[in-house]
Motif scaffolding. Structure first.
Motif, PDB file in Angstrom:
ATOM      1  N   HIS A 117       0.824  -1.211   0.000  1.00  0.00           N
ATOM      2  CA  HIS A 117       0.000   0.000   0.000  1.00  0.00           C
ATOM      3  C   HIS A 117       0.858   1.261   0.000  1.00  0.00           C
ATOM      4  O   HIS A 117       0.461   2.277  -0.590  1.00  0.00           O
ATOM      5  N   VAL A 147      -0.174   5.358   5.403  1.00  0.00           N
ATOM      6  CA  VAL A 147      -0.212   3.892   5.467  1.00  0.00           C
ATOM      7  C   VAL A 147       0.253   3.366   6.821  1.00  0.00           C
ATOM      8  O   VAL A 147      -0.184   2.297   7.262  1.00  0.00           O
ATOM      9  N   LEU A 205      -2.142   1.654   9.461  1.00  0.00           N
ATOM     10  CA  LEU A 205      -2.963   0.498   9.084  1.00  0.00           C
ATOM     11  C   LEU A 205      -2.619  -0.779   9.852  1.00  0.00           C
ATOM     12  O   LEU A 205      -3.521  -1.443  10.379  1.00  0.00           O
ATOM     13  N   HIS A 228      -4.956  -4.844   2.586  1.00  0.00           N
ATOM     14  CA  HIS A 228      -5.820  -4.364   3.661  1.00  0.00           C
ATOM     15  C   HIS A 228      -7.301  -4.683   3.429  1.00  0.00           C
ATOM     16  O   HIS A 228      -7.982  -5.129   4.370  1.00  0.00           O
ATOM     17  N   ILE A 249      -9.210  -6.868   6.366  1.00  0.00           N
ATOM     18  CA  ILE A 249     -10.189  -6.179   7.204  1.00  0.00           C
ATOM     19  C   ILE A 249     -11.437  -7.021   7.439  1.00  0.00           C
ATOM     20  O   ILE A 249     -12.210  -6.771   8.373  1.00  0.00           O
ATOM     21  N   ASN A 284     -11.384   1.387  11.500  1.00  0.00           N
ATOM     22  CA  ASN A 284     -10.589   0.942  10.349  1.00  0.00           C
ATOM     23  C   ASN A 284     -11.238   1.366   9.036  1.00  0.00           C
ATOM     24  O   ASN A 284     -10.555   1.847   8.122  1.00  0.00           O
ATOM     25  N   GLY A 334      -9.682   4.025   6.529  1.00  0.00           N
ATOM     26  CA  GLY A 334      -9.389   3.532   5.185  1.00  0.00           C
ATOM     27  C   GLY A 334     -10.019   4.393   4.113  1.00  0.00           C
ATOM     28  O   GLY A 334      -9.372   4.734   3.110  1.00  0.00           O
TER      29      GLY A 334
END
Length: 315
Positions: free
Chosen positions: A107, A158, A161, A183, A187, A197, A201
């Motif tokens: 990412h 990032v 995360l 991710h 998740i 989250n 995101g």
């Protein structure tokens, strides 16, 4: 499928997945992916070598191109270990911490690519709309600062995360949908509250990809307006031709990304191989095609590449 609840510190390994329906042809799949890896790694390494050696390419545009090549190498090397293990050696287990590290780097380089394409669009804007100020606006120091700003911004977005995931309990099956850790895939595995989250995101996607794409589009609106003011059609086409490589790079990056997002949001009932295929296109195609396009469209790179491939006698 349910399971025991685990904290991140005591999680069993995650299980990576190949391409559904092609379990008996994994070696052929790796042969294809291996070809893509080879083209990507060799192509981007050659771009870096040529820009370093060719004095005429020591310009802001090609410094940004070098940064793009370094980033594409990062994307390739981030996925290579687990793709190699999954398709070639049938090793499908990955520890939680290793998975978090791979997710972070995949990412990170994805976010960086968006930022690099944005600064490259600014380079094209200045070169076409303010050509007399190009050398004073894009100085060596400013180019370095723009590159560092892209890296720092991507890192800051990032970095949280993995920690937001590590705080959650995991009680579902630890089977991932790809041969690497992403991710959006991870998740879905926790059984705790993932509201934070999801909000974070969405925030980083909109503030990075959304903002970058709008600014790139705006820069090309200004470029097009400036080009249409040129009287000669030949000069208009010549000017637009300097943007073709960058436009191709932008489309190759954002179109698969939009495809992945659309499939994830609206294609929940689509076969799993559709999700896997879109993800592979998103991660594999831009790093492979970027050096090919820039080699074809840039005369200095093309000439130096021919010299390398055909020998020193080539002129």
């Amino acid at each position: 499928m349910g399971g025991n609840t685990h904290n991140s510190s005591e999680l069993p390994p995650f299980t990576l997945t190949g391409i559904p329906g092609l379990e008996t042809s994994q070696h052929w799949v790796f042969l294809l992916l291996g070809t893509l890896y080879t083209v990507s790694i060799v192509g981007n390494a050659l771009i870096l070598f040529i820009v370093k050696e060719e004095q005429s390419l020591h310009q802001p545009m090609y410094y940004f191109l070098s940064l793009l090549s370094v980033n594409d190498l990062g994307v390739s090397f981030s996925t290579l270990p687990t793709v190699l293990a999954t398709f070639c050696f049938h090793l499908r287990k990955i520890s939680f911490d290793s998975c978090m590290a791979q997710m972070f780097f995949i990412h990170l380089f994805s976010f960086m690519e968006s930022g690099i394409l944005l600064v490259m669009s600014f380079d094209r804007y200045v070169a076409i709309c303010n050509p007399l100020r190009y050398a004073t606006v894009l100085t060596g120091t400013r180019v370095v600062r723009m590159g560092m700003a892209v890296i720092i911004r991507s890192f800051c977005m990032v970095f949280p995360l993995p920690f937001l995931l590590k705080r959650l309990p995991f009680c579902k099956a630890h089977v991932l949908s790809h041969a690497y850790c992403l991710h959006p895939d991870l998740i879905h595995l926790p059984c705790g509250d993932i509201t934070i989250n999801n909000i974070f995101g969405q925030f980083i996607v909109i503030s990075n990809f959304g903002l970058d794409s709008v600014l790139i589009l705006f820069s090309y609106v200004l470029i097009l307006r400036s080009v249409l003011a040129i009287a000669s059609q030949e000069e208009r086409l010549k000017t637009l031709n300097t943007c073709v490589s960058h436009l191709c790079a932008v489309l190759m990056f954002y179109v698969p990304m939009v495809g992945v997002s659309m499939v994830a949001r609206y294609g929940k009932h689509a076969p799993q191989y559709v999700h896997t295929l879109m993800s592979l296109i998103y991660l594999f195609v831009p790093p492979m095609l970027n050096p090919i396009i820039y080699s074809i469209k840039t005369k200095e790179i093309r000439r130096r590449l021919c010299k390398i491939l055909l020998g020193t006698k080539f002129k």
